[in-house]
Design a protein around this motif. Structure first.
Motif, short mmCIF file in Angstrom:
data_model
loop_
_atom_site.label_atom_id
_atom_site.label_comp_id
_atom_site.label_asym_id
_atom_site.label_seq_id
_atom_site.Cartn_x
_atom_site.Cartn_y
_atom_site.Cartn_z
N HIS A 9 0.83 -1.20 0.00
CA HIS A 9 0.00 0.00 0.00
C HIS A 9 0.86 1.25 0.00
O HIS A 9 0.37 2.35 0.16
N ILE A 11 2.31 3.83 -1.74
CA ILE A 11 2.15 4.43 -3.07
C ILE A 11 3.48 4.92 -3.66
O ILE A 11 3.77 4.63 -4.82
N LEU A 19 0.06 0.26 -9.53
CA LEU A 19 -1.02 1.20 -9.21
C LEU A 19 -2.14 1.08 -10.24
O LEU A 19 -3.32 1.10 -9.88
N VAL A 92 -3.04 9.78 -9.82
CA VAL A 92 -2.66 9.70 -8.40
C VAL A 92 -3.91 9.66 -7.53
O VAL A 92 -3.97 8.91 -6.56
N ARG A 93 -4.92 10.45 -7.86
CA ARG A 93 -6.16 10.45 -7.08
C ARG A 93 -6.80 9.06 -7.11
O ARG A 93 -7.17 8.51 -6.07
N ARG A 96 -4.82 6.53 -5.04
CA ARG A 96 -5.07 6.64 -3.59
C ARG A 96 -6.37 5.95 -3.19
O ARG A 96 -6.44 5.26 -2.17
N VAL A 99 -5.86 2.12 -3.51
CA VAL A 99 -5.04 1.60 -2.41
C VAL A 99 -5.86 1.55 -1.12
O VAL A 99 -5.77 0.59 -0.36
N ARG A 100 -6.68 2.56 -0.88
CA ARG A 100 -7.54 2.55 0.31
C ARG A 100 -8.52 1.38 0.25
O ARG A 100 -8.76 0.71 1.25
#
Length: 142
Positions: A9, A11, A19, A92-93, A96, A99-100
């Motif tokens: 996780h 990043i 990713l 990137v948004r 994230r 990954v969450r």
């Protein structure tokens, strides 16, 4: 066939390909009307890429060496919300959010369960849906 899925996780340390895979897992396919996210085709078995050696295999097949790259629907990562047309901020948004989502799955012991969902996961996945283009203000009729 055996394939890998990235467990990390972290990043900044994950390559873009990992990713992208995480984004694709939680994003609808843009080429299918029924596919809700990248998931392995029938007969494919997914293993974490950071195994601790406790995973037992009852077959003679060699360990996996490549990552999941194709969905049961027949399309790849780029058709599932991680296409190269995303600008860096949007990538990137989405990373994230993905990954969450993986963190939530891992917390419940379901990181490699591609069929599992619950209300928290469904709610968070909405953040991965493509944004609808906004109409210019001049086109609004009063």
């Amino acid at each position: 066939m055996k394939v890998l899925y990235p467990q990390s996780h972290d990043i900044p340390r994950l390559p873009n390909s990992h990713l992208s895979l995480k984004i694709a897992r939680h994003s609808r396919c843009s080429l299918c009307s029924t596919c809700t996210g990248l998931h392995p085709p029938p007969g494919w078995r997914v293993f974490s890429d950071s195994t601790d050696g406790d995973e037992s295999d009852d077959d003679d097949e060699p360990p996996p060496t490549r990552y999941l790259d194709r969905c049961e629907c027949g399309h790849g990562v780029s058709a599932h919300g991680a296409d190269s047309g995303l600008d860096r901020d949007e990538f990137v948004r989405r990373a994230r959010v993905a990954v969450r989502l993986d963190e939530l799955l891992e917390d419940s012991g379901r990181l490699l369960d591609f069929d599992y969902s619950d209300k928290d996961i469904d709610s968070l996945r909405k953040q991965l849906q493509p944004l609808e283009p906004q109409s210019p203000a001049s086109s609004i009729l009063l």
